[in-house]
Design an enzyme around this catalytic site. Structure first.
Site, PDB file in Angstrom:
ATOM      1  N   TYR A 177      -1.233  -5.722  -3.269  1.00 49.13           N
ATOM      2  CA  TYR A 177      -1.287  -4.258  -3.361  1.00 49.13           C
ATOM      3  C   TYR A 177      -0.192  -3.742  -4.277  1.00 49.13           C
ATOM      4  O   TYR A 177      -0.452  -2.984  -5.225  1.00 49.13           O
ATOM      5  CB  TYR A 177      -1.152  -3.658  -1.962  1.00 49.13           C
TER       6      TYR A 177
ATOM      7  N   LYS B  20      -0.700  -2.047  -7.990  1.00 47.41           N
ATOM      8  CA  LYS B  20      -0.292  -0.649  -8.160  1.00 47.41           C
ATOM      9  C   LYS B  20       0.739  -0.523  -9.282  1.00 47.41           C
ATOM     10  O   LYS B  20       0.765   0.505  -9.985  1.00 47.41           O
ATOM     11  CB  LYS B  20       0.265  -0.095  -6.855  1.00 47.41           C
TER      12      LYS B  20
END
Length: 333
Positions: A139, A143
């Site tokens: 994640y 990102k």
């Protein structure tokens, strides 16, 4: 004025969509699932069922909007890298392309301060401080790539601003506080190193304030990243105690040394990889770092450039969440 909110049915996106509507905007909420369609329509918010992974669908969704608030993402501490990449990186590239093609005046991209942290203590981290050599999770890694894509587009003329809100909570939260409540009811809340790690929390309406300020920000803010928190760092144990006091429940603490928690998380991750279904482990190394290491942000840039001021305190936010939680329990939902 017309706004598109990706992830518009999520915790933050829906709160933002309602605030924009109340401010007189014509709002379109975009999401992959169409469950809340009727509820959004009843609130005066248009709904579009679109997938961030589809360039064609996202490009169509961006047409005719003055601002795009990109809240949509695959957000979890566990999962396959390719799944995060397709939504968080390629999806953001699709949003950027749609904004450029249709002349959107301002793109506001919601990133994460997870890109700043790992298994080490870091206090008062500024947007310009070095990032870890390796990201703590797929994640965070994806990102960060999405942030970089937005910044490249801004350098080439797109009006775009990035925010990194930390640990968003409030009524409607389905992630942070519910997990603590579930842990307290089951095995107890893990207090790593006695819960001494300093953490930041951010009430959801304060994040919405920051997003609206980004939309109004002057041109010199384009391409910049802003850290957003409540500006009230506190030990994890204190935050947990305040939460359960507001809920009227005793805190059931489960003391755990950081080394033991991190090793256990490593073993749980290894076991999860061997099991079918890609089920998230009970504890991951990313989560162990989040609650077991002091990790706080400096929000002075947002105060200075955006005029950001956290309007709802942590105690006020926890009380609002507790009232919502009790009301939800009374209605059996």
């Amino acid at each position: 004025m017309k706004a598109l909110v990706t992830g518009g049915t999520g915790f933050l996106g829906r709160r933002l969509a309602v605030r924009l509507r109340d401010a007189g905007w014509e709002v379109t909420a975009m999401a992959r699932q169409d469950g809340p369609r009727d509820m959004l329509h009843a609130e005066g918010i248009r709904f579009l069922q679109r997938d961030l992974r589809s360039s064609e669908q996202v490009n169509e969704a961006c047409a005719g909007h003055d601002a795009v608030f990109h809240c949509g993402a695959r957000s979890a501490s566990w999962g396959m890298y390719r799944d995060f990449y397709e939504t968080n990186v390629k999806g953001t590239e699709h949003v950027i392309g749609g904004c450029i093609r249709h002349g959107v005046e301002r793109l506001i991209h919601v990133s994460t301060p997870s890109v700043c942290f790992g298994s080490a203590h870091r206090l008062n981290v500024r947007e310009t401080d070095p990032l870890p050599a390796r990201q703590a999770s797929p994640y965070a890694a994806t990102k960060l790539l999405a942030e970089e894509a937005v910044q490249r587009a801004a350098a080439n003329g797109l009006g775009a601003v990035v925010i990194r809100p930390r640990a968003i909570f409030g009524p409607g939260d389905t992630s942070i506080l519910p997990r603590l409540i579930a842990a307290n009811a089951q095995r107890g809340v893990p207090l790593i190193d006695k819960g001494s790690a300093l953490i930041d929390l951010t009430y959801v309406d304060n994040v919405v304030d920051a997003l609206l300020l980004c939309q109004q920000a002057p041109a010199h803010c384009n391409g910049r990243i802003y850290h957003i928190t409540n500006g009230e760092p506190m030990p994890f144990a204190e935050a947990a105690e305040r939460l359960f006091r507001s809920l009227g429940q005793p805190l059931r603490a489960k003391p755990l040394p950081f080394a033991a928690a991190y090793a256990a998380a490593f073993l749980m991750e290894a076991a999860a990889r061997l099991l079918p279904g890609d089920r998230e482990p009970m504890l991951t190394r990313a989560v162990a770092g989040m609650i077991g290491r002091s990790q706080t942000l400096d929000i002075s840039a947002a105060r200075r450039d955006l005029g950001y001021h956290p309007g709802v305190s942590i105690d006020e936010g926890l009380n609002a969440y507790a009232a919502w939680w009790r009301e939800r329990g009374r209605h059996g939902s």
